[in-house]
Design an enzyme around this catalytic site. Sequence first.
Site, PDB file in Angstrom:
ATOM      1  N   ASN A   9       0.864  -1.178   0.000  1.00 12.56           N
ATOM      2  CA  ASN A   9       0.000   0.000   0.000  1.00 12.56           C
ATOM      3  C   ASN A   9       0.901   1.229   0.000  1.00 12.56           C
ATOM      4  O   ASN A   9       1.499   1.548   1.022  1.00 12.56           O
ATOM      5  CB  ASN A   9      -0.901  -0.031   1.246  1.00 12.56           C
ATOM      6  CG  ASN A   9      -1.737   1.231   1.374  1.00 12.56           C
ATOM      7  OD1 ASN A   9      -1.782   2.055   0.464  1.00 12.56           O
ATOM      8  ND2 ASN A   9      -2.396   1.379   2.517  1.00 12.56           N
ATOM      9  N   LYS A  11       0.091   4.269  -0.198  1.00 11.46           N
ATOM     10  CA  LYS A  11      -0.541   5.438   0.450  1.00 11.46           C
ATOM     11  C   LYS A  11      -0.321   6.682  -0.413  1.00 11.46           C
ATOM     12  O   LYS A  11      -0.332   6.583  -1.638  1.00 11.46           O
ATOM     13  CB  LYS A  11      -0.013   5.594   1.876  1.00 11.46           C
ATOM     14  CG  LYS A  11      -0.129   4.280   2.672  1.00 11.46           C
ATOM     15  CD  LYS A  11       0.091   4.431   4.136  1.00 11.46           C
ATOM     16  CE  LYS A  11      -0.090   3.090   4.818  1.00 11.46           C
ATOM     17  NZ  LYS A  11       0.040   3.173   6.281  1.00 11.46           N
ATOM     18  N   HIS A  96      -9.397   1.326   4.867  1.00  8.65           N
ATOM     19  CA  HIS A  96      -8.129   1.481   5.583  1.00  8.65           C
ATOM     20  C   HIS A  96      -8.352   2.399   6.789  1.00  8.65           C
ATOM     21  O   HIS A  96      -9.131   3.346   6.719  1.00  8.65           O
ATOM     22  CB  HIS A  96      -7.056   2.064   4.653  1.00  8.65           C
ATOM     23  CG  HIS A  96      -5.695   1.966   5.237  1.00  8.65           C
ATOM     24  ND1 HIS A  96      -5.249   2.849   6.196  1.00  8.65           N
ATOM     25  CD2 HIS A  96      -4.702   1.066   5.054  1.00  8.65           C
ATOM     26  CE1 HIS A  96      -4.013   2.487   6.557  1.00  8.65           C
ATOM     27  NE2 HIS A  96      -3.667   1.405   5.883  1.00  8.65           N
ATOM     28  N   GLU A  98      -6.692   4.717   7.946  1.00  7.17           N
ATOM     29  CA  GLU A  98      -6.437   6.144   7.686  1.00  7.17           C
ATOM     30  C   GLU A  98      -7.654   6.795   7.045  1.00  7.17           C
ATOM     31  O   GLU A  98      -7.935   7.970   7.280  1.00  7.17           O
ATOM     32  CB  GLU A  98      -5.174   6.288   6.817  1.00  7.17           C
ATOM     33  CG  GLU A  98      -3.926   5.984   7.633  1.00  7.17           C
ATOM     34  CD  GLU A  98      -2.783   5.353   6.850  1.00  7.17           C
ATOM     35  OE1 GLU A  98      -2.789   5.400   5.610  1.00  7.17           O
ATOM     36  OE2 GLU A  98      -1.879   4.803   7.511  1.00  7.17           O
ATOM     37  N   GLU A 168      -5.253  -4.785  10.415  1.00  6.05           N
ATOM     38  CA  GLU A 168      -4.216  -3.780  10.632  1.00  6.05           C
ATOM     39  C   GLU A 168      -4.492  -3.044  11.947  1.00  6.05           C
ATOM     40  O   GLU A 168      -5.289  -2.084  11.956  1.00  6.05           O
ATOM     41  CB  GLU A 168      -4.206  -2.773   9.478  1.00  6.05           C
ATOM     42  CG  GLU A 168      -3.969  -3.401   8.134  1.00  6.05           C
ATOM     43  CD  GLU A 168      -3.376  -2.393   7.143  1.00  6.05           C
ATOM     44  OE1 GLU A 168      -2.307  -2.675   6.623  1.00  6.05           O
ATOM     45  OE2 GLU A 168      -3.975  -1.324   6.943  1.00  6.05           O
ATOM     46  N   GLY A 174       2.747   2.294  10.802  1.00  2.00           N
ATOM     47  CA  GLY A 174       3.707   3.388  10.674  1.00  2.00           C
ATOM     48  C   GLY A 174       4.413   3.749  11.964  1.00  2.00           C
ATOM     49  O   GLY A 174       5.089   4.767  12.049  1.00  2.00           O
ATOM     50  N   SER A 214       3.641  -2.109  10.300  1.00  2.00           N
ATOM     51  CA  SER A 214       5.093  -2.219  10.516  1.00  2.00           C
ATOM     52  C   SER A 214       5.636  -3.605  10.178  1.00  2.00           C
ATOM     53  O   SER A 214       6.555  -4.095  10.840  1.00  2.00           O
ATOM     54  CB  SER A 214       5.455  -1.819  11.953  1.00  2.00           C
ATOM     55  OG  SER A 214       5.075  -0.478  12.195  1.00  2.00           O
TER      56      SER A 214
HETATM   57  P1  13P Z   1       3.157   0.366   7.677  1.00  3.71           P
HETATM   58  O1  13P Z   1       3.672  -0.921   7.064  1.00  3.71           O
HETATM   59  O2  13P Z   1       3.875   1.586   7.185  1.00  3.71           O
HETATM   60  O3  13P Z   1       3.045   0.289   9.162  1.00  3.71           O
HETATM   61  O4  13P Z   1       1.651   0.546   7.125  1.00  3.71           O
HETATM   62  C1  13P Z   1       0.785  -0.525   7.181  1.00  3.71           C
HETATM   63  C2  13P Z   1      -0.425  -0.175   6.429  1.00  3.71           C
HETATM   64  O5  13P Z   1      -1.183   0.704   6.830  1.00  3.71           O
HETATM   65  C3  13P Z   1      -0.695  -0.878   5.171  1.00  3.71           C
HETATM   66  O6  13P Z   1      -1.964  -0.607   4.693  1.00  3.71           O
END
Ligand code: 13P
Length: 251
Positions: A9, A11, A96, A98, A168, A174, A214
Amino acid sequence: MRKNIVAGNWKMNTTVPEGVELAKAVVAKAGEVPASVKLIVATPATHLVPVAEVVKGTPVGLSAENCADKEKGAYTGEISAAMVASTGAQYTILGHSERRQYYGETDAKLVDKTRLALDNGLGVILCVGESLEEREAGKHFEVVEAQTVNVLAHFTAEDMKNIIIAYEPVWAIGTGKTATAEQAEEIHAFIRKTLAGKFGAQVADDTTILYGGSCKPSNAKELFAKPDIDGGLIGGAALKADDFIAIAMSF
Ligand code: 13P
């Protein structure tokens, strides 16, 4: 039989030329990954058309990161499922954290988005996961169950053939703070049990459940070794082709 999948992803990262380069680097190394592992890159909407050209005829799949909850019309700035499908993408991420956190994505909207994505032939990577406060309050099972059931109650066993779930935990995204393989497995097994309750054991067994948060080359092996963890949804580490491929080689 469910598939092993490693999806990146991206982002809101990379310009179009940078994204095309990253996709080319992933394609160049995709042959190193066992054929049993499906690679997917999920790119910003602006990148889908040029990246579709890069991955065409390769084993690398292409996904959007979101699509609209409306079919078409006067919804300025939105991108419909039909538009996503017309780029050549085969999947979209939906729900997601976010998007739930910053853009008011609700389970109700996710039902509409999932329906439109499936109707347009897209596979859906549906994300669920609890916040830190919810985990600390011991509500992680309850939250993940509600997110899963609120959306999937509207879909059939047949629809589940095109739905992938990504667990997740928000506190692991992150932050560098990965869920332990045991913590992740516990929730994955719980999601599978929840699916079995609604759709039966066969559908539960056939559904791919990814871990995200992560996930990196140093911890992927331990996570993927767990029986209910079928791969990863990778954020930061997917922005480097070498790391992304190393994760996919951790099965
Ligand atoms: P990270 O791997 O940067 O923690 O992000 C995970 C994520 O949100 C994948 O959709």
